[in-house]
Design a protein around this motif. Structure first.
Motif, PDB file in Angstrom:
ATOM      1  N   LEU A 164     -10.599   0.548   6.961  1.00 34.45           N
ATOM      2  CA  LEU A 164      -9.293   0.950   6.443  1.00 34.45           C
ATOM      3  C   LEU A 164      -9.359   1.032   4.915  1.00 34.45           C
ATOM      4  O   LEU A 164      -9.776   0.086   4.258  1.00 34.45           O
ATOM      5  CB  LEU A 164      -8.241  -0.084   6.860  1.00 34.45           C
ATOM      6  CG  LEU A 164      -6.797   0.157   6.401  1.00 34.45           C
ATOM      7  CD1 LEU A 164      -6.223   1.424   7.018  1.00 34.45           C
ATOM      8  CD2 LEU A 164      -5.922  -1.054   6.754  1.00 34.45           C
ATOM      9  N   LEU A 165      -8.972   2.178   4.371  1.00 34.05           N
ATOM     10  CA  LEU A 165      -8.897   2.324   2.914  1.00 34.05           C
ATOM     11  C   LEU A 165      -7.443   2.156   2.504  1.00 34.05           C
ATOM     12  O   LEU A 165      -6.576   2.892   2.971  1.00 34.05           O
ATOM     13  CB  LEU A 165      -9.420   3.695   2.473  1.00 34.05           C
ATOM     14  CG  LEU A 165     -10.907   3.943   2.700  1.00 34.05           C
ATOM     15  CD1 LEU A 165     -11.263   5.384   2.332  1.00 34.05           C
ATOM     16  CD2 LEU A 165     -11.761   2.954   1.905  1.00 34.05           C
TER      17      LEU A 165
ATOM     18  N   ALA B 247      -2.507  -5.029   5.993  1.00 35.16           N
ATOM     19  CA  ALA B 247      -1.883  -4.377   4.848  1.00 35.16           C
ATOM     20  C   ALA B 247      -0.367  -4.415   5.000  1.00 35.16           C
ATOM     21  O   ALA B 247       0.145  -4.379   6.119  1.00 35.16           O
ATOM     22  CB  ALA B 247      -2.349  -2.924   4.739  1.00 35.16           C
ATOM     23  N   THR B 248       0.323  -4.508   3.871  1.00 39.45           N
ATOM     24  CA  THR B 248       1.769  -4.287   3.913  1.00 39.45           C
ATOM     25  C   THR B 248       2.087  -2.959   3.233  1.00 39.45           C
ATOM     26  O   THR B 248       1.360  -2.502   2.360  1.00 39.45           O
ATOM     27  CB  THR B 248       2.588  -5.405   3.218  1.00 39.45           C
ATOM     28  OG1 THR B 248       2.230  -5.466   1.836  1.00 39.45           O
ATOM     29  CG2 THR B 248       2.338  -6.758   3.884  1.00 39.45           C
ATOM     30  N   VAL B 249       3.177  -2.358   3.706  1.00 31.15           N
ATOM     31  CA  VAL B 249       3.586  -1.036   3.249  1.00 31.15           C
ATOM     32  C   VAL B 249       5.051  -1.119   2.828  1.00 31.15           C
ATOM     33  O   VAL B 249       5.863  -1.727   3.522  1.00 31.15           O
ATOM     34  CB  VAL B 249       3.450  -0.012   4.393  1.00 31.15           C
ATOM     35  CG1 VAL B 249       3.926   1.352   3.940  1.00 31.15           C
ATOM     36  CG2 VAL B 249       2.022   0.051   4.887  1.00 31.15           C
TER      37      VAL B 249
ATOM     38  N   CYS C  10       0.833  -1.198   0.000  1.00 37.56           N
ATOM     39  CA  CYS C  10       0.000   0.000   0.000  1.00 37.56           C
ATOM     40  C   CYS C  10       0.871   1.253   0.000  1.00 37.56           C
ATOM     41  O   CYS C  10       1.896   1.314   0.671  1.00 37.56           O
ATOM     42  CB  CYS C  10      -0.900   0.017   1.225  1.00 37.56           C
ATOM     43  SG  CYS C  10      -2.011  -1.382   1.231  1.00 37.56           S
ATOM     44  N   THR C  11       0.441   2.238  -0.760  1.00 32.52           N
ATOM     45  CA  THR C  11       1.167   3.498  -0.748  1.00 32.52           C
ATOM     46  C   THR C  11       0.428   4.536   0.091  1.00 32.52           C
ATOM     47  O   THR C  11       1.016   5.506   0.537  1.00 32.52           O
ATOM     48  CB  THR C  11       1.350   4.048  -2.178  1.00 32.52           C
ATOM     49  OG1 THR C  11       0.059   4.096  -2.800  1.00 32.52           O
ATOM     50  CG2 THR C  11       2.259   3.159  -2.993  1.00 32.52           C
ATOM     51  N   GLU C  12      -0.869   4.327   0.265  1.00 33.55           N
ATOM     52  CA  GLU C  12      -1.643   5.253   1.092  1.00 33.55           C
ATOM     53  C   GLU C  12      -2.600   4.456   1.952  1.00 33.55           C
ATOM     54  O   GLU C  12      -3.198   3.485   1.492  1.00 33.55           O
ATOM     55  CB  GLU C  12      -2.494   6.165   0.214  1.00 33.55           C
ATOM     56  CG  GLU C  12      -1.867   7.488  -0.109  1.00 33.55           C
ATOM     57  CD  GLU C  12      -2.753   8.231  -1.093  1.00 33.55           C
ATOM     58  OE1 GLU C  12      -3.832   8.692  -0.671  1.00 33.55           O
ATOM     59  OE2 GLU C  12      -2.376   8.297  -2.279  1.00 33.55           O
ATOM     60  N   LEU C  13      -2.763   4.893   3.196  1.00 30.47           N
ATOM     61  CA  LEU C  13      -3.723   4.252   4.092  1.00 30.47           C
ATOM     62  C   LEU C  13      -4.557   5.344   4.734  1.00 30.47           C
ATOM     63  O   LEU C  13      -4.043   6.388   5.116  1.00 30.47           O
ATOM     64  CB  LEU C  13      -2.983   3.462   5.177  1.00 30.47           C
ATOM     65  CG  LEU C  13      -2.151   2.268   4.708  1.00 30.47           C
ATOM     66  CD1 LEU C  13      -1.264   1.777   5.838  1.00 30.47           C
ATOM     67  CD2 LEU C  13      -3.042   1.150   4.210  1.00 30.47           C
ATOM     68  N   ASP C  14      -5.844   5.102   4.821  1.00 29.77           N
ATOM     69  CA  ASP C  14      -6.713   6.109   5.418  1.00 29.77           C
ATOM     70  C   ASP C  14      -7.888   5.395   6.075  1.00 29.77           C
ATOM     71  O   ASP C  14      -8.078   4.193   5.872  1.00 29.77           O
ATOM     72  CB  ASP C  14      -7.203   7.070   4.323  1.00 29.77           C
ATOM     73  CG  ASP C  14      -7.634   8.412   4.914  1.00 29.77           C
ATOM     74  OD1 ASP C  14      -7.594   8.572   6.159  1.00 29.77           O
ATOM     75  OD2 ASP C  14      -8.026   9.291   4.119  1.00 29.77           O
TER      76      ASP C  14
END
Lengths: 334, 279
Positions: free
Chosen positions: A135-136, A160-162, A123-127
């Motif tokens: 979680l988006l 998620a992985t970042v 993921c490049t963005e989490l919101d």
């Protein structure tokens, strides 16, 4: 069943914790604050340095779950997965963030499959979605040509992985309060089917390509293997790593661990210098999220110029030595 | 040894061009191929078969047209191909894909080794391999860059699918290589460094053309229909955004010698601005 709290999975290294452990806290802290919940870091290790573990609290964790046992010294997926699954079942977090490293990309899906959780890679963005608290997760897909936003509506936890270096590590706040929860290792969780036999360091200088601030990469335009010395020299001056296009790797000019692109590595350095690389879509997929891109190419029509912040069209064999010479003056390295 | 290689059909991106307006791939007329990173898995399996005997079976889940990917694997030398296909599988995320494939693997049965590619070049998650290992409770080694030894244990035909013995592999990590020994049956995901995949032979292509591949669905292979396809997928794509790739940067034409020095200074000042010039 109530799931609450945001977790990050820290990664241990020989000398303590990998920097990505602190980058995950930056992501986790912002999500936890939006949800009004606690942030916890999980450390699974064999012989953890408690001083290092405290740093996670200074960097934003409210809690650290520490499972420390000599049998967990090496990352054996089954053993780590069993520990993490047990922790999840006991403490029920709503979100778990892991690093998109060789360890995280193995452990996280293993755990997600075991507990039936949704997992989104890289993921490049989490919101947080305001109405639902879900979680988006935004990630590049189809070679980075689209950004897909993904959510897990029902199942918990959301995982998620970042990618490492996709965010800055959280600044430590000395004296910040938090709790280290020592969780005793249950020997029943030990899986004896995989044995760790040894480790050898990479012989090549490719090791740090995904961690490097600067990547200098060469492609077919270099014409022959020896010319990669000019690339290496530039990387050395800048304290950076050497990358390559698939073309250069397939021609045997440099080894596969250096390959950047769809079938190689994705890098997000502060500065990516592409030399003699035309910019096939597969290569762009691996480097176009670099913060800054400088291109040296003889062809004014090279597609890679489209993603360049600064492009030099000209004879790369004239330009490279000139840049190296100026760098030697500036940084005083030979 | 009996080896199963789960593979995927992906869009062939080799000749794809970008639509500069929208920043997307021009997909019209794009052919589908066997995931390039799966070729290394198939090759690894074939080499183990050559050394230890046995068979290699390629497995995929997808629309009927993905039998083409299986034929590519058979053309390389796989003994058989199994296709999981049916409307119920559509919309699968990695979890549901791994579930269906793990049931397919169970249906094939008696395997010593599962070998997967590192990831597919379209989805790019690398999750399905570890998820299959987890669902089947198989020991796993990811990012395998070499197979160092295979020890078969047991009776007269040790590597017959009884799942005895062990395998020693090297994994490619960020900073080096790690050696692991796994008891069989086990699952490996392999990286490109492991080998150079063979090209299909003429005979292989003929075998592939003639191979009978009959699609199996949830009515042929026992699985929980609630766990496959979109219904079985924990994750959902909620929106798609198309970022523009063009940065509109500054391009300096330094083909003429007189422009070179200025161009080089521009590079240096960019480096200075970014703070990457460190003594």
């Amino acid at each position: 069943m109530i799931f609450s709290g945001v977790w990050t999975v820290a990664e241990a290294s020989a000398g303590g914790l990998e920097p990505v452990s602190f980058e995950l806290l930056t992501r986790g802290r912002s999500l936890a604050d939006k949800l009004g919940t606690d942030l916890a870091a999980v450390v699974i290790a064999g012989g953890a340095d408690r001083g290092e573990v405290r740093k996670l609290i200074e960097a934003g964790a409210d809690k650290v779950y520490l499972v420390d046992d000599p049998r967990l010294k090496h990352f054996i997926c089954e053993n780590y997965s069993n520990v993490l699954v047990r922790l999840i079942q006991r403490y029920k977090p709503e979100i778990i963030l892991g690093a998109a490293t060789s360890t995280g990309r193995t452990l996280m899906p293993h755990v997600a499959a075991a507990i039936g959780a949704g997992l989104t890679a890289d993921c490049t963005e989490l919101d947080i979605e305001e109405e639902t608290g879900c979680l988006l997760q935004t990630r590049p897909a189809i070679g980075g040509n689209i950004m897909a936003t993904i959510k897990t509506a029902e199942r918990r936890p959301q995982m998620a992985t970042v990618r490492p270096r996709s965010t800055v590590p959280a600044d430590p706040e000395p004296g910040r309060e938090g709790e280290v929860v020592d969780v005793e290792y249950d020997p029943c969780l030990y899986d004896g089917r995989v044995e760790w036999l040894g480790f050898r360091e990479s012989e090549s200088d490719a090791a740090a390509i995904q961690d490097a601030d600067v990547v200098v990469a060469g492609g077919r335009g270099l014409r022959k293997k020896d010319n990669f010395d000019l690339i290496r020299e530039m990387a050395d001056h800048l304290g950076g790593a050497v990358g390559a296009s698939r073309d250069a790797v397939d021609r045997g000019w440099i080894s596969y661990p250096h390959q950047v692109g769809l079938s190689g590595k994705t890098v997000t350095p502060r500065l990516y210098i592409a030399i003699g690389i035309s910019g096939a879509i597969q290569h762009l997929a691996g480097m176009k999220t670099a913060e800054h891109i400088v291109v040296l190419n003889s062809d004014p029509e090279a597609p890679i110029l489209k993603v360049a912040d600064l492009g030099l069209v000209g004879d790369i064999f004239e330009l490279m030595p000139m840049i190296n010479e100026r760098l030697a003056e500036e940084v005083g390295r030979e | 040894m009996k080896i199963i290689t789960p593979v995927k059909q992906v869009p062939e991106t080799g000749n794809v061009t970008m639509d500069e307006e929208t920043g997307t791939m021009k997909r019209a007329g794009v052919e589908s191929i066997l995931n390039p990173l799966d070729l290394y898995a198939v090759e690894s399996a074939l080499r183990l078969r050559e050394e230890h005997g046995g068979e290699v079976i390629a497995l995929t889940m997808g629309p009927l047209s993905s039998e083409k990917a299986l034929r590519e694997a058979i053309a390389m030398g796989c003994d058989d191909g199994v296709l999981l296909s049916g409307r119920e599988f559509s919309g699968s995320d990695t979890w549901a894909t791994a579930y269906a494939l793990s049931r397919g693997i169970g249906h094939i049965g008696d395997y010593d080794l599962i070998i997967c590619g590192e990831r597919a070049t379209d989805g790019d998650t690398g999750q399905v391999g570890p998820e299959i290992a987890s669902l089947l409770d198989l020991p796993i080694a990811t990012y395998v860059s070499s197979v160092q030894a295979v020890h078969c244990a047991g009776g007269e035909d040790p590597c017959s699918g009884a799942g005895n013995g062990d395998i020693v592999v090297e994994r490619m990590l960020e900073d080096g290589y790690e050696t692991l020994k796994l008891l069989l049956p086990a699952l490996l995901t392999v990286v490109k460094e492991i080998n150079v995949p063979r090209l299909p032979t003429l005979g292989g292509k003929k075998t592939a053309r003639d191979a009978e591949i009959s699609p199996r669905s949830t009515s042929d292979i026992p699985m929980d229909r609630k766990l496959v396809g979109l219904n079985g997928s924990p994750t959902r794509v909620v929106s798609i955004d198309r970022p523009k790739v063009t940065r509109n940067g500054k391009v300096i034409d330094a083909r003429d010698e007189s422009r070179r020095e200025e161009a080089v200074e521009e590079v240096l000042s960019c480096m200075r601005r970014l703070g990457v010039l460190k003594r």
